[in-house]
Write a protein that holds these residues in place. Sequence first.
Motif, PDB file in Angstrom:
ATOM      1  N   LEU A  69       0.943  -1.548  -0.024  1.00  0.00           N
ATOM      2  CA  LEU A  69       0.336  -0.181  -0.438  1.00  0.00           C
ATOM      3  C   LEU A  69       1.263   1.233   0.423  1.00  0.00           C
ATOM      4  O   LEU A  69       2.441   1.072   0.576  1.00  0.00           O
ATOM      5  N   PHE A  70       0.117   2.204  -1.053  1.00  0.00           N
ATOM      6  CA  PHE A  70       0.849   3.745  -0.679  1.00  0.00           C
ATOM      7  C   PHE A  70      -0.017   4.532   0.436  1.00  0.00           C
ATOM      8  O   PHE A  70      -1.182   4.350   0.771  1.00  0.00           O
ATOM      9  N   LYS A  71       0.623   5.403   0.996  1.00  0.00           N
ATOM     10  CA  LYS A  71       0.103   6.501   1.707  1.00  0.00           C
ATOM     11  C   LYS A  71       0.531   8.172   1.336  1.00  0.00           C
ATOM     12  O   LYS A  71       1.474   7.621   1.083  1.00  0.00           O
ATOM     13  N   GLU A  72      -0.045   8.523   1.972  1.00  0.00           N
ATOM     14  CA  GLU A  72       0.457  10.281   0.986  1.00  0.00           C
ATOM     15  C   GLU A  72       1.942  10.904   1.763  1.00  0.00           C
ATOM     16  O   GLU A  72       1.584  10.216   3.897  1.00  0.00           O
ATOM     17  N   SER A  73       2.419  11.449   2.334  1.00  0.00           N
ATOM     18  CA  SER A  73       3.595  11.452   2.878  1.00  0.00           C
ATOM     19  C   SER A  73       3.848  13.550   2.717  1.00  0.00           C
ATOM     20  O   SER A  73       4.360  13.528   3.674  1.00  0.00           O
ATOM     21  N   HIS A  74       3.708  14.009   2.269  1.00  0.00           N
ATOM     22  CA  HIS A  74       4.010  14.813   2.079  1.00  0.00           C
ATOM     23  C   HIS A  74       2.458  15.884   0.872  1.00  0.00           C
ATOM     24  O   HIS A  74       2.467  15.870   0.336  1.00  0.00           O
ATOM     25  N   ILE A  75       1.948  16.834   1.673  1.00  0.00           N
ATOM     26  CA  ILE A  75       1.078  17.765   1.026  1.00  0.00           C
ATOM     27  C   ILE A  75       1.784  19.467   0.657  1.00  0.00           C
ATOM     28  O   ILE A  75       2.026  19.373   1.301  1.00  0.00           O
ATOM     29  N   SER A  76       2.439  19.107  -0.925  1.00  0.00           N
ATOM     30  CA  SER A  76       3.020  20.660  -0.565  1.00  0.00           C
ATOM     31  C   SER A  76       2.290  21.757  -1.412  1.00  0.00           C
ATOM     32  O   SER A  76       2.344  22.988  -0.945  1.00  0.00           O
ATOM     33  N   GLU A  93       2.947  14.054  -1.807  1.00  0.00           N
ATOM     34  CA  GLU A  93       3.724  12.879  -2.337  1.00  0.00           C
ATOM     35  C   GLU A  93       2.969  11.906  -2.266  1.00  0.00           C
ATOM     36  O   GLU A  93       2.791  11.643  -0.400  1.00  0.00           O
ATOM     37  N   ILE A  94       3.049  10.485  -2.915  1.00  0.00           N
ATOM     38  CA  ILE A  94       3.420   9.671  -1.708  1.00  0.00           C
ATOM     39  C   ILE A  94       3.813   8.511  -2.150  1.00  0.00           C
ATOM     40  O   ILE A  94       4.934   8.264  -2.296  1.00  0.00           O
ATOM     41  N   GLY A  95       4.365   7.789  -0.720  1.00  0.00           N
ATOM     42  CA  GLY A  95       5.358   6.721  -0.334  1.00  0.00           C
ATOM     43  C   GLY A  95       4.653   6.114  -0.255  1.00  0.00           C
ATOM     44  O   GLY A  95       3.973   5.278   0.048  1.00  0.00           O
ATOM     45  N   ARG A  96       6.156   4.679  -0.921  1.00  0.00           N
ATOM     46  CA  ARG A  96       5.328   3.161  -0.484  1.00  0.00           C
ATOM     47  C   ARG A  96       6.147   2.633   1.034  1.00  0.00           C
ATOM     48  O   ARG A  96       6.331   2.934   1.684  1.00  0.00           O
ATOM     49  N   THR A  97       4.626   1.790   1.427  1.00  0.00           N
ATOM     50  CA  THR A  97       4.498   1.471   3.281  1.00  0.00           C
ATOM     51  C   THR A  97       4.704   0.358   3.436  1.00  0.00           C
ATOM     52  O   THR A  97       4.881  -0.872   2.205  1.00  0.00           O
ATOM     53  N   SER A  98       5.621  -0.776   4.315  1.00  0.00           N
ATOM     54  CA  SER A  98       5.247  -1.966   4.456  1.00  0.00           C
ATOM     55  C   SER A  98       4.218  -3.124   4.467  1.00  0.00           C
ATOM     56  O   SER A  98       4.409  -4.124   4.727  1.00  0.00           O
TER      57      SER A  98
END
Length: 145
Positions: A69-76, A93-98
């Motif tokens: 799953l991905f989740k949001e990491s930063h809203i610029s 930006e979204i990033g891959r989670t574990s």
Amino acid sequence: MRRARELLAFCCLVLSTTGRPSRDFCAQTLNSDVKPGFPKTINPNDSAVLKAARHSVERFNNCTNDIFLFKESHISRALVQIVKGLKYMLDMEIGRTSCKKTQHPSLDNCDFQTNHTLQRTFSCYSEVWVIPWLQRFEVPVLHCQ
């Protein structure tokens, strides 16, 4: 401006008869400096922006074949526009989670991937249409690269 107030008053009437958001919601919307049709910058940490971003990420997760799953990491950047509801325009930006998709965990409990070979991020532009009186969210635009 008169038409905007009439529209907002109508929305508040609909909301008050459906028993959904409180009168505080109507007062907040009625006194807002957001004008219909004009996008306005909004704080990226606003709870409504964060909720819209989460809906974007959920759509992204449903459209990819990634096992994580991905989740949001930063809203610029975040904009909001009144258009038959609220339209949020987000640069994030979204990033891959574990967390794996098959586990169906809450994204709030998922940490970002720490394994360097599995780390992945995307820059995304998303538009999220929120119709509060119908409790409906749509993500008509989602571009990630």
